[in-house]
Design a protein around this motif. Structure first.
Motif, short mmCIF file in Angstrom:
data_model
loop_
_atom_site.label_atom_id
_atom_site.label_comp_id
_atom_site.label_asym_id
_atom_site.label_seq_id
_atom_site.Cartn_x
_atom_site.Cartn_y
_atom_site.Cartn_z
N GLN A 137 0.81 -1.22 0.00
CA GLN A 137 0.00 0.00 0.00
C GLN A 137 0.84 1.27 0.00
O GLN A 137 0.31 2.36 0.22
N GLU A 147 -0.28 3.83 -2.69
CA GLU A 147 -1.62 4.29 -2.36
C GLU A 147 -1.57 5.31 -1.23
O GLU A 147 -2.27 6.33 -1.25
N LYS A 189 -2.73 9.31 -1.81
CA LYS A 189 -3.83 9.74 -0.94
C LYS A 189 -3.39 10.95 -0.10
O LYS A 189 -4.16 11.91 0.07
N GLU A 202 -2.96 2.27 -8.66
CA GLU A 202 -3.24 2.92 -7.39
C GLU A 202 -3.86 4.30 -7.59
O GLU A 202 -4.80 4.68 -6.87
N LYS A 252 -7.48 3.87 -8.86
CA LYS A 252 -8.38 3.45 -7.77
C LYS A 252 -8.77 4.65 -6.90
O LYS A 252 -9.95 4.84 -6.56
N LEU A 253 -7.77 5.46 -6.55
CA LEU A 253 -8.06 6.62 -5.71
C LEU A 253 -8.89 7.65 -6.45
O LEU A 253 -9.72 8.34 -5.86
N LYS A 288 -11.27 7.07 -8.53
CA LYS A 288 -12.66 6.64 -8.41
C LYS A 288 -13.21 6.96 -7.01
O LYS A 288 -14.34 7.40 -6.86
N ASP A 289 -12.38 6.73 -6.00
CA ASP A 289 -12.83 6.96 -4.62
C ASP A 289 -13.01 8.44 -4.31
O ASP A 289 -13.96 8.83 -3.62
N LYS A 290 -12.11 9.28 -4.83
CA LYS A 290 -12.10 10.69 -4.48
C LYS A 290 -12.76 11.60 -5.52
O LYS A 290 -13.02 12.77 -5.26
#
Length: 385
Positions: free
Chosen positions: A190, A193, A197, A226, A229-230, A232-234
């Motif tokens: 991680q 990531e 982040k 990574e 993915k972030l 999409k999340d943020k």
């Protein structure tokens, strides 16, 4: 207020991660491993292969050497720090190979390989390992070298360090199990990531730019998955340009022209930039980053200190080569004592460090939140020339 809270949360998570780091301690006495000679009484023979010239590979090698010394596996390293200061992995290897460093380990003189050197091919290295069987353990640095040597075509023990993601690149099957008795690879699954982040929580960008080679392996070491993915999340957008990495010295002129053109374009389209691990010479960074300075765009470095020193705004460093070297040395020691590489712990999370360049912050009018100031580990006052 939301931004301050976000900064505080990410800083707290970084500090908590640092508190959970396992550090290999000093304190092993000489001759503690008297029962771990090879069966024939000879020294364990160690070889080395790196994907290319890269500061992280060299620093990790230095960390492993110091770790082996601390644990009593090697000794007689007078003058090693002088050679290590050159940050030349070949020079370091030559030093190690031409000294009597004790009764247990030998660094093999002709066991050094750099995959970018002329005439060096993974196939020839694998053939040597299988045919000659004159090396007991290969220290392997980087994703490409790890992929090339973690094959079933030989049974020499392989210890892979500094691969961006050894699972995703296919070097090992999982964090828990490498899938091959003779293969081990360090994993901090991680780390990238955590990097991106933290950058988003601090800067709160809406569009981030990335430049990387359009290949499967480049996606791994550039942490593309990574970032996606972030995103999409943020809910932020990724703007990306692709360049071809140079394979030979004559390709660097073309490569830097492509990178500069990509950066010129990004400066018109994004509000932050994530500089991925690539073949960028540090002294060229101030010129390459000029479009971002002019547009007041913060640049975050995936690589770490050296790019912040030479012109990136900041990084969350995820490579602590000193303690990674200790972990690696301890792991190698367990192998020498009889444990198969496959049965050894592969996961080790290094303590993150926040590093910032004050001159760059001033150039782009970046206001450093107070919550960030109090946890910054290192500040470069100026851009290195």
């Amino acid at each position: 207020m939301k931004r301050i809270i976000a900064v505080m949360v990410v800083m707290m998570s970084i500090l908590m991660a640092a508190l959970t780091i396992v550090t290999i301690q000093k304190g092993t006495v000489e001759n503690a491993y008297a029962s771990t000679f090879k069966e024939d009484g000879t020294k364990w023979r160690i070889g080395y292969c790196e994907s290319e010239d890269f500061i992280t590979f060299t620093e990790t090698l230095i960390g492993i050497v110091h770790g082996l010394e601390e644990l009593g596996w090697i000794r007689n390293l007078d003058g090693f720090d002088i050679v290590a200061y050159t940050r030349d992995s070949k020079a370091i290897w030559n030093y190690l190979a031409n000294r009597d460093i004790g009764p247990y380990i030998e660094f093999v003189d002709d066991g050094f390989y750099n995959l970018r050197d002329e005439g060096v091919t993974p196939e020839d290295i694998v053939d040597r390992l299988q045919r000659n069987k004159d090396i007991d353990l290969m220290l392997v640095m980087g994703t490409q070298a790890g992929i090339s040597l973690s094959t079933d075509d030989h049974d020499t023990n392989i210890f892979v360090f500094a691969a961006s993601n050894a699972v995703r690149s296919g070097i090992i099957d999982s964090v828990e199990d490498s899938g091959k008795d003779h293969v081990w690879a360090h994993m901090d699954e991680q780390r990238f990531e955590r990097q991106i982040k933290a950058f988003h929580d601090i800067v709160q960008f809406e569009k981030i730019g990335m430049v990387y080679e359009d290949s499967d392996i480049a996606r791994v070491y550039s942490a593309v998955n990574e970032v996606e993915k972030l995103a999409k999340d943020k809910g932020f957008e990724i703007v990306r340009y692709h360049v071809d990495e140079p394979l030979r010295s004559e390709e660097y002129s073309r490569y830097y022209q492509e990178v500069q053109e990509a950066y010129n374009q990004l400066a018109q389209e994004v509000d932050a930039v994530f500089v991925t691990i690539a073949s960028l010479e540090s002294d060229k960074l101030p010129t390459l980053f000029t479009p971002f300075y002019e547009k007041k765009i913060p640049v975050f470095s995936q690589l770490g200190n050296i790019e912040v020193e030479h012109g990136a705004l900041m990084t969350i460093s995820v490579m602590d080569e000193v303690n990674l070297g200790r972990f690696g040395a301890d792991t190698i020691g367990k192998y020498l004592e009889g444990t198969k590489p496959r049965d050894l712990e592969q996961s080790f999370q290094v303590a993150p460090k926040i590093i910032l360049n004050a001159e760059v912050a001033q150039k782009i009018d970046f206001m450093i939140p107070f919550e960030l100031i109090i946890v910054i580990d290192e500040v470069y006052e100026n851009i290195a020339k």
